[in-house]
Design a protein around this motif. Structure first.
Motif, mmCIF file in Angstrom:
data_model
loop_
_atom_site.group_PDB
_atom_site.id
_atom_site.type_symbol
_atom_site.label_atom_id
_atom_site.label_comp_id
_atom_site.label_asym_id
_atom_site.label_seq_id
_atom_site.Cartn_x
_atom_site.Cartn_y
_atom_site.Cartn_z
ATOM 1 N N GLY A 1 0.795 -1.226 0.000
ATOM 2 C CA GLY A 1 0.000 0.000 0.000
ATOM 3 C C GLY A 1 0.824 1.271 0.000
ATOM 4 N N VAL A 2 2.018 1.230 0.627
ATOM 5 C CA VAL A 2 2.856 2.428 0.685
ATOM 6 C C VAL A 2 3.305 2.828 -0.716
ATOM 7 C CG1 VAL A 2 5.034 3.370 1.509
ATOM 8 C CG2 VAL A 2 3.634 1.989 3.036
ATOM 9 N N LEU A 3 3.858 1.881 -1.471
ATOM 10 C CA LEU A 3 4.316 2.196 -2.826
ATOM 11 C C LEU A 3 3.145 2.474 -3.753
ATOM 12 C CD1 LEU A 3 7.336 -0.199 -3.475
ATOM 13 C CD2 LEU A 3 7.279 2.069 -2.442
ATOM 14 N N ALA A 4 2.017 1.780 -3.564
ATOM 15 C CA ALA A 4 0.829 2.045 -4.384
ATOM 16 C C ALA A 4 0.340 3.472 -4.165
ATOM 17 C CB ALA A 4 -0.277 1.044 -4.053
ATOM 18 N N GLY A 5 0.335 3.911 -2.892
ATOM 19 C CA GLY A 5 -0.094 5.274 -2.592
ATOM 20 C C GLY A 5 0.823 6.318 -3.195
ATOM 21 N N LEU A 6 2.139 6.087 -3.121
ATOM 22 C CA LEU A 6 3.097 7.039 -3.694
ATOM 23 C C LEU A 6 2.973 7.110 -5.211
ATOM 24 C CD1 LEU A 6 6.203 6.158 -1.498
ATOM 25 C CD2 LEU A 6 4.893 8.285 -1.426
ATOM 26 N N ALA A 7 2.782 5.946 -5.857
ATOM 27 C CA ALA A 7 2.603 5.929 -7.311
ATOM 28 C C ALA A 7 1.314 6.642 -7.703
ATOM 29 C CB ALA A 7 2.594 4.493 -7.816
ATOM 30 N N ALA A 8 0.246 6.416 -6.934
ATOM 31 C CA ALA A 8 -1.032 7.089 -7.208
ATOM 32 C C ALA A 8 -0.901 8.595 -7.036
ATOM 33 C CB ALA A 8 -2.107 6.545 -6.271
ATOM 34 N N CYS A 9 -0.094 9.013 -6.055
ATOM 35 C CA CYS A 9 0.171 10.441 -5.856
ATOM 36 C C CYS A 9 0.778 11.041 -7.117
ATOM 37 C CB CYS A 9 1.114 10.629 -4.671
ATOM 38 S SG CYS A 9 1.736 12.310 -4.452
ATOM 39 N N GLY A 10 1.732 10.338 -7.716
ATOM 40 C CA GLY A 10 2.374 10.822 -8.938
ATOM 41 C C GLY A 10 1.404 10.938 -10.088
ATOM 42 N N VAL A 11 0.532 9.951 -10.235
ATOM 43 C CA VAL A 11 -0.449 9.979 -11.320
ATOM 44 C C VAL A 11 -1.383 11.173 -11.165
ATOM 45 C CG1 VAL A 11 -2.358 8.741 -12.409
ATOM 46 C CG2 VAL A 11 -0.349 7.468 -11.628
ATOM 47 N N MET A 12 -1.949 11.323 -9.978
ATOM 48 C CA MET A 12 -2.909 12.403 -9.732
ATOM 49 C C MET A 12 -2.242 13.773 -9.819
ATOM 50 S SD MET A 12 -6.025 13.205 -9.075
ATOM 51 C CE MET A 12 -6.857 11.778 -8.369
ATOM 52 N N MET A 13 -1.078 13.900 -9.216
ATOM 53 C CA MET A 13 -0.394 15.197 -9.168
ATOM 54 C C MET A 13 -0.018 15.686 -10.559
ATOM 55 S SD MET A 13 2.731 16.081 -6.636
ATOM 56 C CE MET A 13 3.718 17.558 -6.808
ATOM 57 N N ASN A 14 0.437 14.779 -11.421
ATOM 58 C CA ASN A 14 0.802 15.173 -12.782
ATOM 59 C C ASN A 14 -0.399 15.651 -13.576
ATOM 60 O OD1 ASN A 14 3.736 14.659 -13.861
ATOM 61 N ND2 ASN A 14 3.375 13.086 -12.321
ATOM 62 N N ILE A 15 -1.526 14.962 -13.456
ATOM 63 C CA ILE A 15 -2.729 15.355 -14.209
ATOM 64 C C ILE A 15 -3.206 16.728 -13.761
ATOM 65 C CG2 ILE A 15 -5.146 14.793 -14.672
ATOM 66 C CD1 ILE A 15 -4.401 11.846 -14.316
ATOM 67 N N VAL A 16 -3.380 16.897 -12.456
ATOM 68 C CA VAL A 16 -3.945 18.128 -11.907
ATOM 69 C C VAL A 16 -3.011 19.311 -12.140
ATOM 70 C CG1 VAL A 16 -4.698 19.235 -9.784
ATOM 71 C CG2 VAL A 16 -5.317 16.875 -10.211
ATOM 72 N N SER A 17 -1.713 19.094 -11.952
ATOM 73 C CA SER A 17 -0.734 20.171 -12.127
ATOM 74 C C SER A 17 -0.649 20.613 -13.587
ATOM 75 C CB SER A 17 0.631 19.705 -11.629
ATOM 76 O OG SER A 17 1.605 20.699 -11.831
ATOM 77 N N THR A 18 -0.580 19.647 -14.510
ATOM 78 C CA THR A 18 -0.451 19.982 -15.932
ATOM 79 C C THR A 18 -1.681 20.700 -16.450
ATOM 80 O OG1 THR A 18 0.909 17.998 -16.202
ATOM 81 C CG2 THR A 18 0.109 19.046 -18.201
ATOM 82 N N ALA A 19 -2.877 20.278 -15.995
ATOM 83 C CA ALA A 19 -4.115 20.931 -16.432
ATOM 84 C C ALA A 19 -4.143 22.390 -15.990
ATOM 85 C CB ALA A 19 -5.322 20.177 -15.871
ATOM 86 N N SER A 20 -3.731 22.653 -14.760
ATOM 87 C CA SER A 20 -3.686 24.025 -14.257
ATOM 88 C C SER A 20 -2.643 24.846 -15.017
ATOM 89 C CB SER A 20 -3.360 24.005 -12.760
ATOM 90 O OG SER A 20 -3.251 25.310 -12.255
ATOM 91 N N ASP A 21 -1.477 24.227 -15.306
ATOM 92 C CA ASP A 21 -0.434 24.894 -16.090
ATOM 93 C C ASP A 21 -0.972 25.339 -17.447
ATOM 94 O OD1 ASP A 21 1.221 24.277 -14.025
ATOM 95 O OD2 ASP A 21 2.525 22.929 -15.125
ATOM 96 N N LEU A 22 -1.726 24.436 -18.102
ATOM 97 C CA LEU A 22 -2.223 24.723 -19.442
ATOM 98 C C LEU A 22 -3.191 25.895 -19.431
ATOM 99 C CD1 LEU A 22 -2.216 23.896 -22.424
ATOM 100 C CD2 LEU A 22 -4.117 22.349 -21.927
#
Length: 696
Positions: free
Chosen positions: A476-497
């Motif tokens: 669960g620890v690594l799954a949570g960290l990987a999920a953080c990366g997926v979500m953070m990239n989507i949300v951050s890039t959309a706001s950047d655009l």
């Protein structure tokens, strides 16, 4: 790199302008009164294809490499990353302007340099260097590594970790970084034209670029570039000079006991870093003071008191053990981060929903709605808005392309990510991609209103939800960290655009050229940032260790955050839970007081997010930043116009020069070349013992 009015989050980027929102809006109104587009009325706007020039992307690539080193160094040291929009726009203008002047003199110039092309460069550079932040090299991604995991665990057997490798990092970034580009494209007209969201950072960047391309602005830009170059050279040479005195650990100017050896023991000293002084000049004064207050509270008061409980609260004396003193600093910092993040999330989400409801209601009441393909000319629109809206709606990005692109990349990502992280299952990814567009919209809308992006907050939300869903027994620890990366990239890039669309809207750059340049910049970043990180990772074997030159503090914080979400409070050392409750509540209470007092009266209330940083690192960088803030304050008192014009360039030069030195220093480390001198400071008694030993 967009940011909040103070801090996007503790591990985030800070605004590039040292003015408050009221001053900024007043300046924008004055600019609008001058009718910018009438100034540029005689200049032809090139087609979207002509805005995308080879020279623009060559310059963008060079600047992206430079800024990626700067962002990476800050990521791996303190985690505070100033916005580099000003530097990107300024250096992009300087390089291409020099290029075109040389071609013009030789008679080979075919296409003049326009503000639209300048916008393309700035967009591409910020998108590329932004991956160095959202890629998690100083946070969630590096938190998976063996170095970080072993620092945070009592037992060293049966640990689950994933060490960085260039191949899977590049693959991971390519399958998650582009989704954000497609998630909100169909809503660009609603956000920019219909709702007229401000996007203060995007608006400020647009005014900067517009000013560069006027005769007066070009003269000022030349002076700014000259100052930037001067302080860049000074910063680079100063870093080079300091290198000679750092033969081993605890050597050099960076370990200078400015306030005495006892203060040095508790990490209170000035480390002569040009980078942190520059960051302090860019950050608002309250950020710098908040960091210093956090350092005094943690290393000056709290830790000495906890040390008196040695043997009662903790027995592990290992400085890297999470069951010793380090555990208290890390988890209290997490409590501050979560408390401030939760309050900010609730505040921005409430404000977003209320304002969205209001704008939708007002839009329905409009007698003349703006259609997708119309060129609106109403009494309520200024001349500038008429020109901008007409051109913004001219080059459309097909909705089918956005939806189809999102579904296609999401499908590839869902099939690929479980092979990179076997702990992250396909159904976890589908759930993330189902909710991501809604969260991306909320974040982009809130950012348009407040200039406050909560990308890392949404990432932390994914850490706790996916981590708890996967469970401790299933990684669960690594799954949570990987999920953080997926979500953070989507949300951050959309706001950047959306920020870029606002900048393009105000500089008459085509939405298509913005979309393409953001895409090319993202692709550059997916390769450049991992390569830059790999240089640091291979050059410094102690990268990520608390005693290292590059401690990567947020990697440890993110790992323990994920561990806390999966294992619960059993991960905390004794009595730490009570302290965490107190600091969590304090973060919320401080924010309530700040909002109750209002902007004009809350200038002396510290920011909890900024206070959390020195709990892990100490106060040395806070002292540097406060010196930068003091320099700016004195400069503004003596010559406010000069400070407003040149302070961002001077600060950028200090940051860039020290950041560029990271490349040759990494190469020297990889080549096994060590500095010739160790400058170390000893107490008088210890020095006498050393002299006696050497004398014998």
């Amino acid at each position: 790199m967009e940011s909040s009015g103070s801090l996007e989050n503790v591990d985030s980027r800070v605004p590039e302008l040292n003015i408050n929102e009221e001053e900024r809006s007043d300046e924008i109104k004055k600019e609008e009164e001058l009718s910018v587009e009438q100034i540029f009325a005689k200049k032809e706007v090139p087609s979207w294809k002509k805005q995308l020039t080879i020279r623009a992307f060559v310059v963008s690539f060079v600047l992206s490499v430079m800024f990626s080193f700067i962002v990476m160094k800050l990521n791996l040291t303190v985690g505070i990353i100033p916005s580099l929009n000003v530097s990107a726009g300024l250096l992009g203008f300087f390089f291409v302007k020099t290029w075109t002047k040389l071609l013009e003199r030789s008679g080979l110039l075919k296409q003049p340099f326009t503000r639209q092309e300048n916008t393309v460069i700035q967009t591409c550079v910020v998108a590329a260097s932004g991956i160095a932040f959202s890629g998690g090299f100083g946070s969630y991604l590096f938190a998976m590594s063996e170095r970080v995991v072993k620092q945070s665990e009592k037992t060293q057997d049966g640990l689950e970790y994933k060490n960085p490798e260039l191949g899977w990092i590049i693959g991971f970034l390519f399958v998650v970084s582009f989704l954000g580009l497609f998630s909100l494209v169909p809503l660009r007209k609603i956000m920019i034209v219909d709702f007229k969201l401000t996007y203060p950072s995007g608006t400020a960047t647009a005014h900067l670029i517009n000013s560069f391309h006027t005769p007066e602005g070009a003269k000022l830009a030349k002076k700014q570039v000259r100052e930037l170059g001067k302080f860049l050279s000074f910063s680079f040479l100063w870093s080079f000079f300091q290198w000679f005195f750092t033969a081993t650990d605890d050597c050099g100017f960076q370990k200078f006991p400015t306030f005495g050896l006892k203060a040095f023991e508790y990490k209170f000293y000035f480390d002569f870093s040009a980078t942190y002084v520059g960051v302090g000049m860019i950050c608002p004064h309250i950020v710098n003071v908040s960091v210093l207050i956090g350092g005094i509270l943690s290393w000056g008061i709290m830790l000495p008191l906890i040390e008196t409980r040695k043997g009662h609260w903790y027995t592990d004396l290992d400085p890297d053990s999470m069951q010793g003193l380090k555990g208290y600093t890390v988890f209290i910092a997490i409590a501050l981060i979560l408390g401030d993040g939760l309050y900010s999330f609730a505040k921005v989400l409430t404000q977003t929903m209320a304002d969205l409801h209001k704008k939708i209601r007002n839009r329905k009441a409009m007698p003349l709605p703006v259609s997708e393909h119309s060129s609106p000319v109403t009494k309520t629109l200024s001349y500038d808005d008429q020109c901008r809206t007409q051109l913004f709606l001219k080059d459309q990005i097909p909705t089918w392309l956005a939806i189809g692109g999102y579904i296609a990349i999401a499908s590839v990502s869902t099939a690929t990510l479980p092979h990179i992280f076997h702990q992250l299952k396909w159904y976890h990814i589908i759930v993330i991609y189902t909710f991501a567009p809604v969260l991306a919209f909320c974040n982009a809308f809130g950012c348009g209103l407040t200039d406050w992006s909560l990308a890392s907050t949404y990432g932390k939300l994914a850490i706790f939800t996916i981590g708890a869903w996967a469970g401790a027994s299933h990684g669960g620890v690594l799954a949570g960290l990987a999920a953080c990366g997926v979500m953070m990239n989507i949300v951050s890039t959309a706001s950047d655009l959306m920020q870029d669309f606002k900048t393009g809207y105000m500089t008459l750059a085509s939405p298509r050229s913005m979309f393409v340049s953001q895409g090319i910049g993202t692709a550059m970043g997916c390769v450049i940032s991992p390569c830059v990180f790999w240089i640091f990772y291979k050059a410094f074997p102690d990268l990520g260790m608390q005693s290292s030159e590059y401690p990567a503090p947020f990697a440890s914080i993110y790992y323990n955050m994920a561990k806390l979400g999966v294992e619960g409070f059993s991960a905390l050392p004794k009595e730490c839970l009570k302290l965490c409750y107190a600091f969590f509540a304090a973060a919320i209470l401080i924010n309530i007081i700040r909002d109750a007092l209002g902007k004009k009266r809350s200038w002396f209330i510290p920011l909890p997010m900024a206070m959390a940083i020195p709990f892990f690192l100490g106060s040395y960088f806070a002292i540097d930043m406060c010196i930068g803030s003091l320099i700016l304050y004195i400069w503004q008192k003596r010559n406010k116009a000069g400070a407003d014009a040149f302070a961002p360039a001077v600060a950028s030069g200090l940051i860039c020069g020290d950041g560029i030195w990271a490349l040759p220093s990494s190469i020297l480390a990889l080549a096994g070349i060590k500095p010739p001198i160790c400058m170390k400071f000893l107490s008088r008694s210890l020095n006498s013992k050393v002299d006696g030993y050497l004398g014998s």
